[in-house]
Design a protein around this motif. Structure first.
Motif, PDB file in Angstrom:
ATOM      1  N   LEU A 134      -0.363  -4.254  -5.829  1.00  0.00           N
ATOM      2  CA  LEU A 134      -0.548  -5.447  -6.661  1.00  0.00           C
ATOM      3  C   LEU A 134      -1.672  -5.254  -7.673  1.00  0.00           C
ATOM      4  O   LEU A 134      -1.550  -5.660  -8.833  1.00  0.00           O
ATOM      5  N   ASP A 135      -2.777  -4.622  -7.261  1.00  0.00           N
ATOM      6  CA  ASP A 135      -3.882  -4.437  -8.219  1.00  0.00           C
ATOM      7  C   ASP A 135      -3.438  -3.536  -9.373  1.00  0.00           C
ATOM      8  O   ASP A 135      -3.801  -3.761 -10.535  1.00  0.00           O
ATOM      9  N   HIS A 157       0.833  -1.219   0.000  1.00  0.00           N
ATOM     10  CA  HIS A 157       0.000   0.000   0.000  1.00  0.00           C
ATOM     11  C   HIS A 157       0.861   1.261   0.000  1.00  0.00           C
ATOM     12  O   HIS A 157       0.334   2.348  -0.157  1.00  0.00           O
ATOM     13  N   VAL A 158       2.191   1.141   0.203  1.00  0.00           N
ATOM     14  CA  VAL A 158       2.982   2.332   0.538  1.00  0.00           C
ATOM     15  C   VAL A 158       3.335   3.217  -0.663  1.00  0.00           C
ATOM     16  O   VAL A 158       3.690   4.375  -0.475  1.00  0.00           O
ATOM     17  N   GLN A 159       3.243   2.692  -1.879  1.00  0.00           N
ATOM     18  CA  GLN A 159       3.596   3.498  -3.045  1.00  0.00           C
ATOM     19  C   GLN A 159       2.734   3.062  -4.233  1.00  0.00           C
ATOM     20  O   GLN A 159       2.485   1.873  -4.411  1.00  0.00           O
ATOM     21  N   GLY A 184      -3.836  -2.851  -2.006  1.00  0.00           N
ATOM     22  CA  GLY A 184      -2.738  -3.137  -2.938  1.00  0.00           C
ATOM     23  C   GLY A 184      -1.931  -4.365  -2.552  1.00  0.00           C
ATOM     24  O   GLY A 184      -0.850  -4.595  -3.107  1.00  0.00           O
ATOM     25  N   MET A 185      -2.439  -5.151  -1.581  1.00  0.00           N
ATOM     26  CA  MET A 185      -1.708  -6.356  -1.134  1.00  0.00           C
ATOM     27  C   MET A 185      -2.592  -7.590  -1.255  1.00  0.00           C
ATOM     28  O   MET A 185      -3.802  -7.513  -0.997  1.00  0.00           O
TER      29      MET A 185
END
Ligand SMILES: Cc1cc2nc3c(=O)[nH]c(=O)nc-3n(C[C@H](O)[C@H](O)[C@H](O)COP(=O)(O)O)c2cc1C
Ligand SMILES: C=C(O[C@@H]1CC(C(=O)O)=C[C@@H](OP(=O)(O)O)[C@H]1O)C(=O)O
Length: 403
Positions: A243-244, A236-238, A300-301
């Protein structure tokens, strides 16, 4: 980090694919790659070229005695049609007069929906041949060969992928159709639509036949499922580590793919929040998600649940009942050039989508776990999973197969 590159024109001598960063010790079987190349060529609605062109596979480096060395893997896929195109696609100069007829004739009537016109503008060509040669999805054979290697690595980690056709034009599988698993792959591969529901598969055949009869083409939607992922791939950090986001780029990069959905995607936008997310409950004392609406990605993970992504393909641009265009040689209205083409390549796009998802997953796995050998990657994953505190462990984490 995994790096992949492809090179090659549709009617050139060969396609080249390079993969760098795969750990050593990954089993790589030529037959597995050939089987995936064959899956990509099959599929109801493909044009005549798929029947006579063979994919001639050679691995030139990075593999020894059926196992990866950790060095760059170079793959060559010969185009068996090359002799017929030798002059048209020669790297050496050829007399313009020799090219003025037949295959070599200038393509000055760009196809709407293909790369022809804008490619000519951008690269300063007065005909479409130099553009369509590389825009062509012939290139996806190289991606599928790389994808087969990626899948082999994933399979060593207990991760299995399935791709299948969800829709062909307006014909769609039932909403409540059970999701196929890796155990069902043989059945999917036996179906020329790569559709898991036999009745829908038959209706899809009718849809393609109907389009063919009326000189038209068809698009559709494919879905890729990945079973057995650990939680925490991507970040999620950048923005560029989500991943999505990576999967969306990978899928959108496939020729003619115009839409990507993660999990329930657009359907989620029509729901209220109370019915849109995957609630958590305890099952035998372990955190469990009660649904898979998010498609296995939050923040995002990867969540460690089933990964589910979809790609929407537009209808083939080379419409037999040719579309209106301009002949750029004369400046007059004309019909777009058309020789042969696919009526639908949706089932093939599913195989390509599976390859792109596999390559993306290998990339994020190596980003998180590293490893110069398969054993090292495995140990790193096992150690990470072991160290997730009991209070945070999820029931659907894939540690069973990774141990
Ligand atoms: C497996 C596959 C096969 C394809 N076959 C054709 C084809 O036979 N004729 C065609 O015009 N487009 C075909 N396409 C789509 C074109 O390559 C694509 O529309 C073109 O490169 C322009 O890119 P865009 O549609 O992403 O804008 C195919 C795509 C895929 C994935
Ligand atoms: C060759 C392949 O797909 C080709 C992709 C393609 C396009 O425009 O994308 C156009 C067609 O080629 P041609 O114009 O020579 O008939 C397809 O056959 C392949 O998938 O191996």
């Amino acid at each position: 980090m995994l790096r992949v590159l492809t090179a090659g024109e549709s009617h050139g001598p060969e396609l080249i694919a390079i993969m760098e960063g795969l750990p050593a010790g990954v089993p790589i079987a030529m037959d597995t790659i050939r089987a995936d190349l064959a899956r990509r060529k099959l599929g109801y609605g493909r044009g005549s070229r798929m029947k006579f062109e063979e994919d001639e596979l050679t691995i030139s480096s990075g593999v020894r005695h059926g196992s990866s060395l950790g060095s760059p893997i170079a793959i060559r896929i010969g185009n068996t049609e090359w002799p017929k195109w030798r002059e048209v696609m020669s790297a050496e100069p050829v007399e313009a007069t020799d090219l003025s007829r037949g295959r070599g004739a200038a393509l000055t009537r760009p196809r709407p929906g293909h790369a022809d016109l804008v490619g000519m503008q951008k690269y300063d060509f007065d005909e479409a041949r130099p553009i369509l040669e590389r825009a062509s999805a012939r290139e996806t054979a190289a991606r599928v060969a790389l994808g087969a290697i990626a899948r082999s690595f994933l399979s060593e980690l207990g991760i299995g992928l399935v791709s299948h056709t969800l829709s062909m034009g307006p014909v769609r599988v039932p909403e409540d159709m059970p999701l196929p698993t890796p155990a069902d792959v043989a059945a999917l591969d036996a179906d020329l639509l790569r559709c898991f529901d036999p009745a829908t598969s038959e209706a899809m055949v009718v849809e393609v036949d109907d389009a063919r009869k009326s000189g038209d083409t068809v698009g559709g939607i494919v879905e890729v499922l990945a079973y057995g992922l650990p939680p925490g791939l991507g970040s999620h950090v950048q923005w560029d580590r989500r991943l999505d986001a990576k999967l969306a780029q990978a899928l959108m990069s496939i020729q003619a793919i115009k839409a990507v959905e993660v999990g329930d995607g657009f359907e989620t936008t029509r729901r209220r929040g109370s019915a849109a997310h995957d609630e958590l409950h305890l099952s035998d004392g372990t955190i469990t998600r009660s649904s898979d609406r998010a498609g296995g990605i939050e923040g995002g993970m990867s969540t460690g649940t089933l990964l589910r992504v979809r790609a929407g393909m537009k209808p083939i641009a080379t419409v037999p009942h040719a579309l209106r265009t301009i002949d750029v040689a004369t400046g007059e209205e004309a019909t777009a050039h058309h020789q042969r083409s696919d009526i639908s390549a949706v089932p093939a796009a599913g195989v390509v989508a599976e390859a792109m998802v596999a390559i993306t997953l290998v990339d994020v796995i190596l980003e998180k776990f590293g490893g110069d050998s398969l054993g090292e990657t495995r140990r790193n994953i096992a150690s990470y999973l072991d160290h997730i505190p009991e209070t945070l462990k999820t029931a659907d984490a894939s540690d069973a197969s990774l141990a």
